[in-house]
Scaffold this motif. Structure first.
Motif, PDB file in Angstrom:
ATOM      1  N   THR A 146     -31.391  38.875  -4.121  1.00  0.00           N
ATOM      2  CA  THR A 146     -32.164  40.032  -3.235  1.00  0.00           C
ATOM      3  C   THR A 146     -31.347  41.532  -3.634  1.00  0.00           C
ATOM      4  O   THR A 146     -31.617  42.389  -2.830  1.00  0.00           O
ATOM      5  CB  THR A 146     -32.488  39.571  -1.742  1.00  0.00           C
ATOM      6  OG1 THR A 146     -30.988  39.628  -1.203  1.00  0.00           O
ATOM      7  CG2 THR A 146     -33.269  38.446  -1.610  1.00  0.00           C
ATOM      8  N   HIS A 147     -30.342  41.439  -4.652  1.00  0.00           N
ATOM      9  CA  HIS A 147     -29.837  42.686  -4.833  1.00  0.00           C
ATOM     10  C   HIS A 147     -30.810  43.793  -5.498  1.00  0.00           C
ATOM     11  O   HIS A 147     -31.753  43.359  -6.088  1.00  0.00           O
ATOM     12  CB  HIS A 147     -28.529  42.752  -5.481  1.00  0.00           C
ATOM     13  CG  HIS A 147     -28.728  42.213  -6.893  1.00  0.00           C
ATOM     14  ND1 HIS A 147     -28.826  40.726  -7.231  1.00  0.00           N
ATOM     15  CD2 HIS A 147     -28.737  42.914  -8.252  1.00  0.00           C
ATOM     16  CE1 HIS A 147     -29.087  40.750  -8.518  1.00  0.00           C
ATOM     17  NE2 HIS A 147     -28.882  41.865  -9.135  1.00  0.00           N
ATOM     18  N   TRP A 148     -30.603  44.957  -5.440  1.00  0.00           N
ATOM     19  CA  TRP A 148     -31.457  46.055  -6.082  1.00  0.00           C
ATOM     20  C   TRP A 148     -30.766  46.588  -7.178  1.00  0.00           C
ATOM     21  O   TRP A 148     -29.298  46.834  -7.214  1.00  0.00           O
ATOM     22  CB  TRP A 148     -31.712  46.971  -4.778  1.00  0.00           C
ATOM     23  CG  TRP A 148     -32.564  46.325  -3.662  1.00  0.00           C
ATOM     24  CD1 TRP A 148     -31.816  46.178  -2.568  1.00  0.00           C
ATOM     25  CD2 TRP A 148     -33.861  45.833  -3.683  1.00  0.00           C
ATOM     26  NE1 TRP A 148     -32.741  45.399  -1.690  1.00  0.00           N
ATOM     27  CE2 TRP A 148     -33.902  45.240  -2.573  1.00  0.00           C
ATOM     28  CE3 TRP A 148     -34.706  46.072  -4.748  1.00  0.00           C
ATOM     29  CZ2 TRP A 148     -35.300  44.695  -2.264  1.00  0.00           C
ATOM     30  CZ3 TRP A 148     -35.869  45.391  -4.236  1.00  0.00           C
ATOM     31  CH2 TRP A 148     -36.077  44.806  -2.812  1.00  0.00           C
ATOM     32  N   PRO A 149     -31.492  47.127  -8.207  1.00  0.00           N
ATOM     33  CA  PRO A 149     -32.861  47.060  -8.279  1.00  0.00           C
ATOM     34  C   PRO A 149     -33.489  45.500  -8.399  1.00  0.00           C
ATOM     35  O   PRO A 149     -32.955  45.240  -9.210  1.00  0.00           O
ATOM     36  CB  PRO A 149     -33.506  48.114  -9.370  1.00  0.00           C
ATOM     37  CG  PRO A 149     -32.400  47.904 -10.154  1.00  0.00           C
ATOM     38  CD  PRO A 149     -31.020  47.883  -9.246  1.00  0.00           C
ATOM     39  N   ILE A 150     -34.818  45.284  -7.886  1.00  0.00           N
ATOM     40  CA  ILE A 150     -35.352  43.981  -7.951  1.00  0.00           C
ATOM     41  C   ILE A 150     -36.111  44.106  -9.191  1.00  0.00           C
ATOM     42  O   ILE A 150     -36.661  43.203  -9.484  1.00  0.00           O
ATOM     43  CB  ILE A 150     -35.924  43.560  -6.755  1.00  0.00           C
ATOM     44  CG1 ILE A 150     -36.221  42.253  -6.856  1.00  0.00           C
ATOM     45  CG2 ILE A 150     -37.227  44.370  -6.491  1.00  0.00           C
ATOM     46  CD1 ILE A 150     -36.325  41.494  -5.464  1.00  0.00           C
ATOM     47  N   GLN A 151     -36.579  45.224  -9.679  1.00  0.00           N
ATOM     48  CA  GLN A 151     -37.495  45.472 -10.823  1.00  0.00           C
ATOM     49  C   GLN A 151     -36.734  45.603 -12.089  1.00  0.00           C
ATOM     50  O   GLN A 151     -35.594  46.349 -12.123  1.00  0.00           O
ATOM     51  CB  GLN A 151     -38.367  46.972 -10.604  1.00  0.00           C
ATOM     52  CG  GLN A 151     -39.503  46.717 -11.696  1.00  0.00           C
ATOM     53  CD  GLN A 151     -40.501  47.943 -11.311  1.00  0.00           C
ATOM     54  OE1 GLN A 151     -40.330  48.861 -10.409  1.00  0.00           O
ATOM     55  NE2 GLN A 151     -41.621  47.834 -11.968  1.00  0.00           N
ATOM     56  N   GLN A 152     -37.014  44.842 -13.051  1.00  0.00           N
ATOM     57  CA  GLN A 152     -36.322  44.734 -14.443  1.00  0.00           C
ATOM     58  C   GLN A 152     -36.520  46.071 -15.098  1.00  0.00           C
ATOM     59  O   GLN A 152     -37.583  46.730 -15.119  1.00  0.00           O
ATOM     60  CB  GLN A 152     -36.737  43.913 -15.180  1.00  0.00           C
ATOM     61  CG  GLN A 152     -35.983  43.676 -16.682  1.00  0.00           C
ATOM     62  CD  GLN A 152     -36.631  42.615 -17.338  1.00  0.00           C
ATOM     63  OE1 GLN A 152     -37.654  41.728 -16.914  1.00  0.00           O
ATOM     64  NE2 GLN A 152     -35.919  42.190 -18.442  1.00  0.00           N
ATOM     65  N   PRO A 153     -35.511  46.762 -15.700  1.00  0.00           N
ATOM     66  CA  PRO A 153     -35.540  47.919 -16.412  1.00  0.00           C
ATOM     67  C   PRO A 153     -36.433  47.661 -17.426  1.00  0.00           C
ATOM     68  O   PRO A 153     -36.517  46.550 -18.124  1.00  0.00           O
ATOM     69  CB  PRO A 153     -34.076  48.051 -16.944  1.00  0.00           C
ATOM     70  CG  PRO A 153     -33.301  47.291 -16.235  1.00  0.00           C
ATOM     71  CD  PRO A 153     -33.866  46.322 -15.673  1.00  0.00           C
ATOM     72  N   VAL A 154     -37.257  48.874 -17.906  1.00  0.00           N
ATOM     73  CA  VAL A 154     -38.211  48.861 -19.008  1.00  0.00           C
ATOM     74  C   VAL A 154     -37.529  48.811 -20.440  1.00  0.00           C
ATOM     75  O   VAL A 154     -36.504  49.453 -20.508  1.00  0.00           O
ATOM     76  CB  VAL A 154     -38.887  50.087 -19.150  1.00  0.00           C
ATOM     77  CG1 VAL A 154     -39.844  49.877 -20.297  1.00  0.00           C
ATOM     78  CG2 VAL A 154     -39.866  49.978 -17.597  1.00  0.00           C
TER      79      VAL A 154
END
Length: 149
Positions: free
Chosen positions: A134-142
């Motif tokens: 649950t650490h951020w960022p949770i969205q993968q880099p592009v």
């Protein structure tokens, strides 16, 4: 004083909403996670599935657990909701060499923290390091466009 509290609640709610709306991903673009202990490893991707409000999202975790040696190893997860820890739960077990799928979901709110870890022999006494999911960022880099590396 009441004005300050209202302002703080408004700012916190707006920040949480922005965080969730900016971090929703699909399985194809999930954020990688990995953990290991002895001869066992577990890895995969994770992402948020947005619910109807900031308090109804779901953290989805998928992947696989591998063991290359003898003995049994299990993947465990611990989650804390609103500063209250839940009991550790066993997610997957692999005895001997082989691979087992990992799929689970956690109710997610802005105050949720969760981690995964691999333990030997189906108990939580001999375990590897905990890995936050649950650490951020949770969205993968592009990823860079083809041919631009």
């Amino acid at each position: 004083m009441a004005h300050r509290t209202l302002k703080l609640v408004t700012v916190a709610t707006a920040a949480a909403a922005a965080l969730l709306s900016g971090t929703t991903a699909s399985a194809a673009t999930g954020v990688p996670w990995a953990t290991a202990h002895s001869t066992a490893t577990a890895s995969g991707t994770r992402w948020l599935e947005k619910g109807g409000s900031i308090l109804t999202s779901t953290l989805t975790v998928q992947g696989e657990m591998k063991n290359t040696g003898p003995g049994c190893f299990s993947l465990w997860s611990t989650t804390v909701h609103d500063f209250a820890p839940t009991p550790a739960r066993k997610i997957a077990t692999q005895c001997g060499p082989g691979t087992t799928p990992v799929n689970f979901k956690i109710h997610y709110a802005p105050t949720t923290t969760s981690s995964v870890y691999v333990c030997k022999d189906g108990a939580t006494q001999d375990c590897g390091q905990r890995t936050s999911i649950t650490h951020w960022p949770i969205q993968q880099p592009v990823a860079p466009a083809p041919g631009t590396r």
